[in-house]
Design a protein around this motif. Structure first.
Motif, PDB file in Angstrom:
ATOM      1  N   GLY A 274       0.782  -1.238   0.000  1.00 21.25           N
ATOM      2  CA  GLY A 274       0.000   0.000   0.000  1.00 21.25           C
ATOM      3  C   GLY A 274       0.805   1.274   0.000  1.00 21.25           C
ATOM      4  N   ARG A 275       2.120   1.184  -0.110  1.00 25.08           N
ATOM      5  CA  ARG A 275       2.978   2.373  -0.129  1.00 25.08           C
ATOM      6  C   ARG A 275       4.012   2.231  -1.230  1.00 25.08           C
ATOM      7  NH1 ARG A 275       4.858   3.443   5.842  1.00 25.08           N
ATOM      8  NH2 ARG A 275       6.171   4.932   4.767  1.00 25.08           N
ATOM      9  N   PRO A 276       3.592   2.447  -2.494  1.00 22.89           N
ATOM     10  CA  PRO A 276       4.476   2.191  -3.630  1.00 22.89           C
ATOM     11  C   PRO A 276       5.778   2.979  -3.626  1.00 22.89           C
ATOM     12  CG  PRO A 276       2.407   3.196  -4.346  1.00 22.89           C
ATOM     13  CD  PRO A 276       2.272   2.902  -2.890  1.00 22.89           C
ATOM     14  N   THR A 277       5.829   4.114  -2.939  1.00 27.83           N
ATOM     15  CA  THR A 277       7.074   4.892  -2.905  1.00 27.83           C
ATOM     16  C   THR A 277       7.964   4.505  -1.720  1.00 27.83           C
ATOM     17  OG1 THR A 277       6.030   6.679  -1.671  1.00 27.83           O
ATOM     18  CG2 THR A 277       6.014   6.861  -4.084  1.00 27.83           C
ATOM     19  N   ALA A 278       7.503   3.601  -0.888  1.00 24.67           N
ATOM     20  CA  ALA A 278       8.236   3.223   0.327  1.00 24.67           C
ATOM     21  C   ALA A 278       9.093   1.982   0.102  1.00 24.67           C
ATOM     22  CB  ALA A 278       7.257   3.012   1.476  1.00 24.67           C
ATOM     23  N   VAL A 279       9.901   2.009  -0.947  1.00 26.13           N
ATOM     24  CA  VAL A 279      10.720   0.851  -1.287  1.00 26.13           C
ATOM     25  C   VAL A 279      11.731   0.551  -0.179  1.00 26.13           C
ATOM     26  CG1 VAL A 279      12.356  -0.095  -2.973  1.00 26.13           C
ATOM     27  CG2 VAL A 279      10.383   1.232  -3.744  1.00 26.13           C
ATOM     28  N   ARG A 280      12.339   1.591   0.385  1.00 28.96           N
ATOM     29  CA  ARG A 280      13.305   1.363   1.471  1.00 28.96           C
ATOM     30  C   ARG A 280      12.623   0.786   2.701  1.00 28.96           C
ATOM     31  NH1 ARG A 280      17.616   6.347   1.343  1.00 28.96           N
ATOM     32  NH2 ARG A 280      18.531   5.769  -0.670  1.00 28.96           N
ATOM     33  N   ALA A 281      11.427   1.247   3.007  1.00 27.34           N
ATOM     34  CA  ALA A 281      10.688   0.705   4.158  1.00 27.34           C
ATOM     35  C   ALA A 281      10.327  -0.756   3.916  1.00 27.34           C
ATOM     36  CB  ALA A 281       9.432   1.532   4.421  1.00 27.34           C
ATOM     37  N   ALA A 282       9.988  -1.097   2.687  1.00 27.91           N
ATOM     38  CA  ALA A 282       9.690  -2.495   2.345  1.00 27.91           C
ATOM     39  C   ALA A 282      10.949  -3.343   2.496  1.00 27.91           C
ATOM     40  CB  ALA A 282       9.133  -2.588   0.930  1.00 27.91           C
ATOM     41  N   ALA A 283      12.072  -2.824   2.028  1.00 27.38           N
ATOM     42  CA  ALA A 283      13.335  -3.553   2.166  1.00 27.38           C
ATOM     43  C   ALA A 283      13.696  -3.726   3.640  1.00 27.38           C
ATOM     44  CB  ALA A 283      14.450  -2.820   1.422  1.00 27.38           C
ATOM     45  N   ALA A 284      13.437  -2.700   4.450  1.00 27.10           N
ATOM     46  CA  ALA A 284      13.719  -2.796   5.888  1.00 27.10           C
ATOM     47  C   ALA A 284      12.830  -3.848   6.553  1.00 27.10           C
ATOM     48  CB  ALA A 284      13.520  -1.438   6.554  1.00 27.10           C
ATOM     49  N   ALA A 285      11.590  -3.985   6.088  1.00 24.42           N
ATOM     50  CA  ALA A 285      10.706  -5.020   6.631  1.00 24.42           C
ATOM     51  C   ALA A 285      11.291  -6.399   6.362  1.00 24.42           C
ATOM     52  CB  ALA A 285       9.303  -4.894   6.038  1.00 24.42           C
ATOM     53  N   CYS A 286      11.846  -6.589   5.174  1.00 25.48           N
ATOM     54  CA  CYS A 286      12.498  -7.871   4.856  1.00 25.48           C
ATOM     55  C   CYS A 286      13.714  -8.074   5.751  1.00 25.48           C
ATOM     56  CB  CYS A 286      12.921  -7.912   3.394  1.00 25.48           C
ATOM     57  SG  CYS A 286      11.561  -8.127   2.241  1.00 25.48           S
ATOM     58  N   ALA A 287      14.524  -7.058   5.890  1.00 25.89           N
ATOM     59  CA  ALA A 287      15.762  -7.167   6.661  1.00 25.89           C
ATOM     60  C   ALA A 287      15.499  -7.446   8.139  1.00 25.89           C
ATOM     61  CB  ALA A 287      16.582  -5.892   6.514  1.00 25.89           C
ATOM     62  N   ARG A 288      14.382  -6.980   8.656  1.00 26.19           N
ATOM     63  CA  ARG A 288      14.087  -7.143  10.084  1.00 26.19           C
ATOM     64  C   ARG A 288      13.097  -8.272  10.364  1.00 26.19           C
ATOM     65  NH1 ARG A 288      15.824  -2.305   9.121  1.00 26.19           N
ATOM     66  NH2 ARG A 288      17.077  -1.150  10.593  1.00 26.19           N
ATOM     67  N   ASN A 289      12.787  -9.051   9.354  1.00 28.65           N
ATOM     68  CA  ASN A 289      11.892 -10.193   9.508  1.00 28.65           C
ATOM     69  C   ASN A 289      12.560 -11.256  10.375  1.00 28.65           C
ATOM     70  OD1 ASN A 289      10.013 -12.278   9.134  1.00 28.65           O
ATOM     71  ND2 ASN A 289      10.925 -12.877   7.188  1.00 28.65           N
ATOM     72  N   ALA A 290      11.962 -11.545  11.508  1.00 21.85           N
ATOM     73  CA  ALA A 290      12.525 -12.534  12.434  1.00 21.85           C
ATOM     74  C   ALA A 290      12.101 -13.956  12.098  1.00 21.85           C
ATOM     75  CB  ALA A 290      12.110 -12.199  13.868  1.00 21.85           C
ATOM     76  N   THR A 291      11.075 -14.112  11.285  1.00 21.68           N
ATOM     77  CA  THR A 291      10.474 -15.436  11.058  1.00 21.68           C
ATOM     78  C   THR A 291      10.682 -15.902   9.619  1.00 21.68           C
ATOM     79  OG1 THR A 291       8.316 -14.417  10.667  1.00 21.68           O
ATOM     80  CG2 THR A 291       8.778 -15.149  12.909  1.00 21.68           C
ATOM     81  N   ALA A 292      11.963 -15.966   9.230  1.00 16.35           N
ATOM     82  CA  ALA A 292      12.306 -16.402   7.874  1.00 16.35           C
ATOM     83  C   ALA A 292      11.660 -17.750   7.576  1.00 16.35           C
ATOM     84  CB  ALA A 292      13.820 -16.507   7.729  1.00 16.35           C
ATOM     85  N   LEU A 293      11.353 -17.968   6.357  1.00 20.63           N
ATOM     86  CA  LEU A 293      10.624 -19.087   5.775  1.00 20.63           C
ATOM     87  C   LEU A 293       9.128 -18.884   5.953  1.00 20.63           C
ATOM     88  CD1 LEU A 293      10.653 -21.727   4.176  1.00 20.63           C
ATOM     89  CD2 LEU A 293      10.692 -22.957   6.357  1.00 20.63           C
ATOM     90  N   PHE A 294       8.654 -18.680   7.187  1.00 18.30           N
ATOM     91  CA  PHE A 294       7.220 -18.541   7.437  1.00 18.30           C
ATOM     92  C   PHE A 294       6.691 -17.188   6.964  1.00 18.30           C
ATOM     93  CE2 PHE A 294       8.993 -21.567  10.408  1.00 18.30           C
ATOM     94  CZ  PHE A 294       8.233 -22.678  10.087  1.00 18.30           C
ATOM     95  N   VAL A 295       7.500 -16.150   7.049  1.00 20.10           N
ATOM     96  CA  VAL A 295       7.261 -14.868   6.390  1.00 20.10           C
ATOM     97  C   VAL A 295       8.352 -14.821   5.321  1.00 20.10           C
ATOM     98  CG1 VAL A 295       7.230 -12.357   6.617  1.00 20.10           C
ATOM     99  CG2 VAL A 295       6.249 -13.788   8.420  1.00 20.10           C
TER     100      VAL A 295
END
Length: 173
Positions: free
Chosen positions: A114-135
């Motif tokens: 829902g935030r097409p200009t928030a590419v860095r925020a999306a990348a940060a969500a990936c980087a801070r994902n604690a539940t790899a594989l399941f997320v």
């Protein structure tokens, strides 16, 4: 005092450890045999007071095994629990809707969240994902298809994407 359990399993890509709350929700997971690499990833508000090793984590252990055997959707059934800001929590929920074999770019992921200009925020969500594989943050690529980074190593990310590729899945039928 909350109690969580952890277990390490051997997989095609090496050891995989999961930390699971008493209600079965994954708090942290990743390709490591060292649970102390995972515990700092758990939000302070969710951190268990006691962490105990347990050989079988029930649904979580079953899902890890079945995913690596080729049942790519089984991870969608496993509950996860992470805490952060509103956008990041929403972005993690959205990431669970990205289908196996259909990776998206960081820009596409930001738009899905829902935030097409928030590419860095999306990348940060990936980087801070604690539940790899399941997320499945491994399903997000750089524009142009480059793998980009992955907490658990680019070789693991490459294996996961190949494991989920439509060509491989078609060959199983």
């Amino acid at each position: 005092m909350s109690i969580a359990h952890w277990s390490t399993m051997d997989t095609s890509t090496g050891p995989f450890t999961a930390v699971v709350a008493s209600d079965g929700a994954v708090l942290a997971s990743g390709w490591t045999a060292d649970v102390t690499e995972l515990t700092p990833l758990i939000s302070r508000s969710l951190a268990p007071g006691d962490l105990r090793e347990k050989r079988d984590l029930g649904q979580v252990s079953t899902a890890i095994r079945r995913y690596h055997e080729g049942d790519l959707e089984v991870i969608e059934e496993v509950p996860v629990r992470q805490r952060s800001g509103e956008f990041r929590e929403h972005a993690w929920d959205v990431l669970r809707t990205v289908s196996a074999g259909k990776p998206v770019s960081y820009g596409e992921y930001a738009a899905l969240a829902g935030r097409p200009t928030a590419v860095r925020a999306a990348a940060a969500a990936c980087a801070r994902n604690a539940t790899a594989l399941f997320v499945p943050c491994h399903r997000v690529l750089r524009t142009g298809g480059a793998l980009g980074g992955f907490r658990w190593g680019v070789d693991v990310k490459r294996w996961l994407l190949a494991h989920e590729s439509p060509e491989r899945v078609a060959g199983l039928g």
